[in-house]
Design a protein around this motif. Structure first.
Motif, mmCIF file in Angstrom:
data_model
loop_
_atom_site.group_PDB
_atom_site.id
_atom_site.type_symbol
_atom_site.label_atom_id
_atom_site.label_comp_id
_atom_site.label_asym_id
_atom_site.label_seq_id
_atom_site.Cartn_x
_atom_site.Cartn_y
_atom_site.Cartn_z
ATOM 1 N N GLY A 61 31.942 5.036 15.119
ATOM 2 C CA GLY A 61 30.738 4.511 15.744
ATOM 3 C C GLY A 61 30.158 5.423 16.699
ATOM 4 O O GLY A 61 28.798 5.417 17.130
ATOM 5 N N LEU A 62 31.137 5.724 17.716
ATOM 6 C CA LEU A 62 30.707 6.629 18.974
ATOM 7 C C LEU A 62 29.886 7.617 18.457
ATOM 8 O O LEU A 62 28.842 8.189 19.115
ATOM 9 N N ALA B 290 41.992 -7.123 25.997
ATOM 10 C CA ALA B 290 40.955 -6.735 27.071
ATOM 11 C C ALA B 290 40.944 -5.354 27.136
ATOM 12 O O ALA B 290 39.577 -4.799 27.284
ATOM 13 N N LEU B 291 42.096 -4.590 27.213
ATOM 14 C CA LEU B 291 41.699 -3.157 27.351
ATOM 15 C C LEU B 291 41.185 -2.430 26.106
ATOM 16 O O LEU B 291 40.392 -1.557 25.975
ATOM 17 N N ILE B 292 41.687 -2.966 24.805
ATOM 18 C CA ILE B 292 41.089 -2.458 23.783
ATOM 19 C C ILE B 292 39.678 -2.779 23.702
ATOM 20 O O ILE B 292 38.859 -1.650 23.279
ATOM 21 N N VAL B 293 39.167 -3.835 23.996
ATOM 22 C CA VAL B 293 37.674 -4.299 23.958
ATOM 23 C C VAL B 293 37.032 -3.501 24.765
ATOM 24 O O VAL B 293 35.941 -2.817 24.531
ATOM 25 N N ALA B 294 37.633 -3.362 25.904
ATOM 26 C CA ALA B 294 36.624 -2.588 27.011
ATOM 27 C C ALA B 294 36.410 -1.151 26.673
ATOM 28 O O ALA B 294 35.518 -0.616 26.764
ATOM 29 N N GLY B 295 37.589 -0.618 26.033
ATOM 30 C CA GLY B 295 37.378 0.822 25.614
ATOM 31 C C GLY B 295 36.388 1.207 24.498
ATOM 32 O O GLY B 295 35.539 2.168 24.388
ATOM 33 N N VAL B 296 36.476 0.094 23.476
ATOM 34 C CA VAL B 296 35.806 0.383 22.302
ATOM 35 C C VAL B 296 34.297 0.147 22.607
ATOM 36 O O VAL B 296 33.156 1.095 22.148
ATOM 37 N N MET C 87 26.747 -1.350 20.968
ATOM 38 C CA MET C 87 26.667 -2.286 19.679
ATOM 39 C C MET C 87 26.709 -1.473 18.484
ATOM 40 O O MET C 87 27.219 -2.078 17.348
ATOM 41 N N ARG C 88 26.425 -0.408 18.346
ATOM 42 C CA ARG C 88 26.509 0.449 17.201
ATOM 43 C C ARG C 88 27.838 0.707 16.842
ATOM 44 O O ARG C 88 28.179 0.345 15.540
ATOM 45 N N SER C 89 28.674 0.767 17.800
ATOM 46 C CA SER C 89 30.045 0.890 17.466
ATOM 47 C C SER C 89 30.577 -0.171 16.966
ATOM 48 O O SER C 89 31.360 -0.177 15.925
ATOM 49 N N ILE C 90 30.426 -1.387 17.760
ATOM 50 C CA ILE C 90 31.346 -2.514 17.373
ATOM 51 C C ILE C 90 30.614 -3.126 16.046
ATOM 52 O O ILE C 90 31.457 -4.093 15.399
#
Length: 495
Positions: free
Chosen positions: A24-25, A160-166, A172-175
């Protein structure tokens, strides 16, 4: 339970989610991509993403645990969670999309022409989001501890770390891609084990720990329900859904109002199918794993039951699938909340840039992580239910009145939000000590929505009526924008 099963499932979900997020990035380039996916998400895709973020730890683990503990009383949670989307469909979805705002505070600012109302709304969105993330992190802690033997904090930190990174990477487009995948993973992770367990139970190869008469006693039926608690819970779930920031921001990503309505209809169908499976787990748990209700591990029922009833490699595979679904639930809901919070914090404090969004995403992940590490987990569904009560008492009245009542003013909105926040917040924070001192008020404090919501609405209306001159001049034009379909506002070809 073999720890290797837990490690494998968690790592597989984490790696897959990160890879999809970084895909998504590649297509997240503009500010609009980060905040609302450039408003190009189609209904089926958006509905899957909404299911991914809405079906949280409370839905995946907590509903089954509540049914194990309370029997028929636990059924109201999936009913309320699903029916809340019907309220969204009827009253909020299309008008909110037509508002053109990025966030809920943006909507309040445009509707009321008030910076003060926007700031109060922003604070409430941040508070709600942070306290909604905490149960997700606590659910991850529970899952990691039970399935791998690692300390509880490891699960919270990992999510927390995975969510913050993604989120920081693609917004929004990525998630959107990630959450759509995670919804179908969660549905599969519950549906396949349920069908497998029903086949095993139906074959008679496992004996129930409790006979049906003991597992489902008559005194635990509908007649045992406390009418006040039930009504108050339904008020919280029905109206609280209307104010959840991570749900509402999804409607800004639809191309137009009709697409927002179609998205909501699809979500209703997806939720109705999904909640069949945690309900089935809870019913099976009352007969085959009643000990979890007495050891304080009711929320672990879905994680434990497959291995108990289906020993051997098949049971391990079913367990791995359930663990993967649980971890997807924590990641997807936390991602949606962090995106909505990052949008608000970035818009209000950091200039609204992509860089500000990324910094806000890190803050939005780390603050609830600190709270989760400093507090002990309670029942997941119950704690999320209190967040719904707070939301129903604060953001919901302003949102509904802002869409459907011309007379709302900024003073009325601020008064109502502050009143709802103080009353429901006091009930949640002081409920334990006050309930011990005065048991008669315990139901009012444990389920406060039935009285906090009407008071908040009354204050909002009374102050607004007394402040008639405070109705913005732009109100009529803004309401026409909310309620007139896009096609009707466009000039015809021959005009």
């Amino acid at each position: 339970m073999n720890p290797a099963v837990g490690y494998s499932a968690i790592v597989a979900v984490a790696v897959t989610s990160v890879l999809i997020g970084f895909y998504g990035l590649r297509v997240s380039r503009t500010t609009s991509d980060f905040y609302v996916a450039s408003r190009t998400v189609r209904p089926w895709w958006n509905a899957s993403a909404i299911g991914g973020e809405y079906l949280s730890a409370a839905s995946f683990l907590g509903v089954a645990g509540l049914i194990l503990l309370t029997g028929v009383g636990g059924f109201w949670f999936p009913i309320g969670y699903t029916a809340g989307y019907l309220m969204l469909l009827l009253f909020v979805a299309a008008p909110l999309r037509r508002s053109g705002a990025y966030t809920i505070p943006d909507f309040v600012r445009a509707r009321l022409d008030s910076i003060a109302a926007r700031r109060v709304t922003s604070v409430l969105v941040i508070v709600i989001g942070w306290f909604y993330i905490v149960p997700q992190l606590q659910g991850a802690a529970l899952t990691v501890r039970i399935t791998t033997g690692l300390p509880s904090w490891a699960g919270s930190v990992a999510v927390a770390l995975i969510v913050a990174g993604v989120v920081a990477a693609g917004g929004m487009r990525s998630i959107t891609f990630v959450q759509a995948f995670q919804f179908w993973l969660k549905l599969t992770a519950l549906a396949v084990p349920v069908f497998a367990l029903l086949i095993v139970v139906g074959s008679g190869s496992v004996e129930p720990v409790l006979e049906p008469v003991a597992a489902f006693p008559a005194e635990a039926g509908p007649s045992s329900l406390d009418w006040y608690r039930t009504v108050s819970l339904m008020v919280a779930l029905l109206l609280g859904t209307l104010g959840l920031p991570h749900v509402l921001v999804r409607f800004y990503t639809n191309p137009d109002g009709p697409a927002a309505r179609r998205t909501t209809v699809i979500v209703l169908g997806l939720l109705s199918v999904f909640y069949l499976f945690p309900t089935a787990f809870g019913l099976l748990g009352r007969a085959f794993a009643p000990d979890l209700a007495t050891t304080g591990e009711a929320d672990a029922l879905i994680l434990v039951l497959p291995d108990r009833l289906v020993p051997g490699p098949v049971g391990q595979l079913l367990t791995a699938l359930v663990i993967a679904g649980a971890f997807a639930a924590f990641l997807s809901t936390s991602s949606g909340l962090v995106v909505s919070l990052a949008g608000v914090i970035s818009q209000d404090l950091l200039g609204g840039s992509v860089r500000g969004f990324r910094a806000a995403a890190l803050v939005s992940s780390l603050v609830p992580l600190a709270v989760a590490l400093a507090t002990e987990s309670t029942g997941l569904a119950g704690s999320v239910g209190l967040v719904f009560a707070f939301t129903a008492s604060t953001l919901c009245p302003v949102l509904l009145l802002g869409i459907w009542w011309r007379g709302l003013t900024s003073r009325g909105a601020i008064s109502g939000m502050v009143t709802g926040a103080v009353l429901s917040g006091a009930a949640i924070l002081l409920g334990g000590p006050l309930a011990s001192a005065a048991p008669a008020v315990r139901p009012l404090l444990e389920q406060p929505a039935a009285w906090t919501v009407p008071i908040a609405v009354a204050v909002t209306v009374i102050v607004s009526v007394a402040d008639r001159r405070g109705v913005p001049r732009s109100t009529d034009a803004f309401l026409r924008r909310l309620h007139v379909p896009e096609d009707a506002r466009r000039p015809s070809a021959d005009s």
